[in-house]
Design a protein around this motif. Sequence first.
Motif, short mmCIF file in Angstrom:
data_model
loop_
_atom_site.label_atom_id
_atom_site.label_comp_id
_atom_site.label_asym_id
_atom_site.label_seq_id
_atom_site.Cartn_x
_atom_site.Cartn_y
_atom_site.Cartn_z
N LEU A 1 0.84 -1.21 0.00
CA LEU A 1 0.00 0.00 0.00
C LEU A 1 0.87 1.26 0.00
O LEU A 1 0.61 2.22 -0.74
CB LEU A 1 -0.94 -0.02 1.21
CG LEU A 1 -1.80 1.24 1.41
CD1 LEU A 1 -2.62 1.57 0.16
CD2 LEU A 1 -2.73 1.06 2.62
N LEU A 2 1.93 1.24 0.81
CA LEU A 2 2.83 2.40 0.83
C LEU A 2 3.48 2.62 -0.54
O LEU A 2 3.59 3.75 -1.01
CB LEU A 2 3.90 2.21 1.91
CG LEU A 2 3.42 2.47 3.35
CD1 LEU A 2 4.38 1.86 4.37
CD2 LEU A 2 3.25 3.97 3.60
N GLU A 3 3.88 1.52 -1.15
CA GLU A 3 4.48 1.63 -2.49
C GLU A 3 3.47 2.14 -3.51
O GLU A 3 3.78 3.01 -4.33
CB GLU A 3 5.00 0.26 -2.96
CG GLU A 3 6.32 -0.15 -2.34
CD GLU A 3 6.53 -1.66 -2.44
OE1 GLU A 3 5.97 -2.29 -3.38
OE2 GLU A 3 7.24 -2.22 -1.58
N ALA A 4 2.28 1.59 -3.45
CA ALA A 4 1.24 2.00 -4.42
C ALA A 4 0.92 3.48 -4.25
O ALA A 4 0.73 4.21 -5.23
CB ALA A 4 -0.01 1.15 -4.24
N ALA A 5 0.85 3.93 -3.00
CA ALA A 5 0.52 5.34 -2.75
C ALA A 5 1.59 6.23 -3.36
O ALA A 5 1.29 7.28 -3.95
CB ALA A 5 0.39 5.58 -1.26
N ARG A 6 2.85 5.80 -3.26
CA ARG A 6 3.93 6.60 -3.84
C ARG A 6 3.78 6.64 -5.36
O ARG A 6 3.84 7.70 -5.97
CB ARG A 6 5.29 5.98 -3.45
CG ARG A 6 6.47 6.85 -3.84
CD ARG A 6 7.81 6.24 -3.38
NE ARG A 6 7.85 6.01 -1.95
CZ ARG A 6 8.08 4.82 -1.37
NH1 ARG A 6 8.33 3.75 -2.11
NH2 ARG A 6 8.09 4.70 -0.06
N ARG A 7 3.54 5.48 -5.92
CA ARG A 7 3.41 5.37 -7.38
C ARG A 7 2.23 6.21 -7.89
O ARG A 7 2.30 6.83 -8.95
CB ARG A 7 3.17 3.89 -7.70
CG ARG A 7 3.54 3.44 -9.07
CD ARG A 7 3.49 1.91 -9.15
NE ARG A 7 2.17 1.39 -8.82
CZ ARG A 7 1.92 0.44 -7.90
NH1 ARG A 7 2.92 -0.09 -7.21
NH2 ARG A 7 0.69 0.02 -7.67
N LEU A 8 1.15 6.21 -7.10
CA LEU A 8 -0.09 6.87 -7.55
C LEU A 8 -0.18 8.32 -7.06
O LEU A 8 -1.17 8.99 -7.31
CB LEU A 8 -1.30 6.07 -7.05
CG LEU A 8 -1.40 4.63 -7.57
CD1 LEU A 8 -2.39 3.82 -6.74
CD2 LEU A 8 -1.80 4.63 -9.05
N ASP A 9 0.86 8.77 -6.35
CA ASP A 9 0.86 10.12 -5.75
C ASP A 9 -0.37 10.37 -4.88
O ASP A 9 -1.05 11.39 -5.01
CB ASP A 9 1.00 11.21 -6.82
CG ASP A 9 1.31 12.58 -6.19
OD1 ASP A 9 1.82 12.59 -5.04
OD2 ASP A 9 1.01 13.61 -6.82
#
Lengths: 419, 419
Positions: free
Chosen positions: A197-205
């Motif tokens: 989730l943390l990675e996805a949030a970074r990717r998705l801004d």
Amino acid sequence: MIDYEAHLSGAARRYQESAIRRIGALSASIPDLVSFAAGSPAVETFPWEALQEIVAGLLARRDGAALQYGATRGYRPLIEDVVHLLARRGVDAAPDQIVITTGSQQGLDFVGRIFIDPGAPALVELPTYSGAIAAFRNLEADLVGVRQDDEGLSIEGLTEAAQALARAGRPARFVYVTPNFQNPAGLLMSRARRRELLEAARRLDLLIVEDDPYGSLYFEDAAVEADTRPLKADDADGRVVYLGSMSKTLVPGFRVAWLVAPAPVAARVELAKQAADLCSGVFDQRVVHAALASGLVDRMAPGLRAHYQAKRTVMERALGETLAGQLSWRSPRGGFFLWVRLPEGVRDTDLLDRALAAKVSFVPGSAFFVDGGGHDRARLSFSNPTPERIVEGARRLAIALAGADVRQAPKAQSREPRA
Amino acid sequence: MIDYEAHLSGAARRYQESAIRRIGALSASIPDLVSFAAGSPAVETFPWEALQEIVAGLLARRDGAALQYGATRGYRPLIEDVVHLLARRGVDAAPDQIVITTGSQQGLDFVGRIFIDPGAPALVELPTYSGAIAAFRNLEADLVGVRQDDEGLSIEGLTEAAQALARAGRPARFVYVTPNFQNPAGLLMSRARRRELLEAARRLDLLIVEDDPYGSLYFEDAAVEADTRPLKADDADGRVVYLGSMSKTLVPGFRVAWLVAPAPVAARVELAKQAADLCSGVFDQRVVHAALASGLVDRMAPGLRAHYQAKRTVMERALGETLAGQLSWRSPRGGFFLWVRLPEGVRDTDLLDRALAAKVSFVPGSAFFVDGGGHDRARLSFSNPTPERIVEGARRLAIALAGADVRQAPKAQSREPRA
């Protein structure tokens, strides 16, 4: 006669009543009701003696500041307690990242005010906390739901939803999640999923709004403290706004909670709070500070875990005995709630009418869905009633279910293990 | 690095810090400062013994409801106390017209949320309470100021402003007033003006938001209770939303206040509050209920009136002696504030810099004006400092004024009687 409607703001015209509060109001008129609706802590856990001592000590000191207006960000020693509390859970937060709020509900309101423009989208879990739905919808958010699986929020679902919004030119600014023992679904997000989730949030801004009222109420027969590590603890790039609270781990009546955010965001929250209520209860904050500093909250924690775990077991057994396979659920590993699937063909709101007639209440599943779903679900809270009342409530629920209008439907296909 | 600004709502990007809070923060770093800035009550009036008794009694009862979540509208016995309190001031209010709020600041926030659409106009007094400015501006109100004269809000000014807005197709929904000992101007609206205001509001189809924190703090050498009769008492057509508070007449730290509105409006406020903080401090509300029901608040009132009247006199004398005609003001007949006119050519914010260097603070007049005016004014609060500190503060203020940059201007032409 004045046409008040004509004087209202557009937002106020569209305010919706929270389902939980409505049920509370309805229920108040039913004597001897067993409430599985309210997500209230157990009053038998309230530490009366310790609070008597704390409060008497505070007033005996006759320090005028204890009853005067206080700092908008909160009572500084309490903020420092929160720093320590967070540090023990792996979160490195400085005082200038913390704002004390009047319950986490106020934190949700501030999140909405800070990040939501009228009509703008925000991402939430399916299902999600009904109070967050109310706070964000009052601010005219367009709430977009993301499905969950056994490990928590679906990263695929999140990615699809966020990308679709971005493509439509109206990107979401944050996703709201409750990784620990979610209200209502009771889900504990897996450790792997938290990283994803943390990675996805970074990717998705996307920013992440992490609501964590139940984190320390894991059940020792099913989870360990490390399972509840906040997302905020691994928030390397300052993407998480974290909400913590004393309502479930001390008492709710003092309305003391906190919001932790990157300093520039916390500064905006402070401005919102200045205008919203100047400061939270000043005496309350000193009481909670004393409860934390004296070790009371720490001393209470194991007992609270055992208390709610035992009640969960009582409810699961009682439902298992009286409802023999009609309801299914995933056994919660912490928190306050059993999130049950109703028999095929039984609609949540219809069942609630029958349940109230049988003097038992719950919250219909649909109250927690922003997409119109959830009518095959109910949230049963085991936190507040005594074990005896839980057993009695299960008996009444069986009566309500026996009378329910199961429309010639096939037997429920449970996708989850029975308790 | 995340661009937080880009994630903020439009409203949050435009939040402004309250001048009073900013001065509070600045002042905290100045040791031995005399604060004429904070509008805080006097700690020496706090009823420690009575509160110790009340609080001990409440906890000894071990009634779980005292520390549990509470009703959004507030603790019912407290609501009934408010009904009685209002009745004694001529206001006939039913319980379904009352919502307990977390200080009157929350009431102002709710008024804004209920009645203000982003960009819509609202009418306020020139000057007006800076916290109301902050609450309404945070909600993106376009605040339009209406001048006051010796009797209060100018009806001519109100009519012109309301009609101009209506002609422009964007009518104001309400006018915000503080008829009793206004913060900051200390004005007591005349009885005739109150009647005229109610008539004008009817004619102009405006609601009235009446803020009344100081109503019972009239000075017995200059006013009688009947002078403070709320507009709400003569609100025949349900046009007035009334805000009352315990912050000035008991203590502020419990954050207990109330909003009284026609039932359909109160119902919307309840929905706003559900999502904003679920409920105000539950224990606090019981303490305040006990303070009202036991007669404590009534017993305190004459002493508070005498206390603040005496401090007003001390401040007026001290300023008169040390500042010999440099400052002028209308002697307040109640409340917490001296609203002074500065010598010609002295700007409020420049003087504040000098004042802080001399270890005395006040709030610049311009903080209370929505039209950019007020730089020739200062609000001096006499409520909090002791008489000795008031005298010392006046001495320091004289030093600051002596050093002020009076730009070759003619001597101030006072339009008001000197104290």
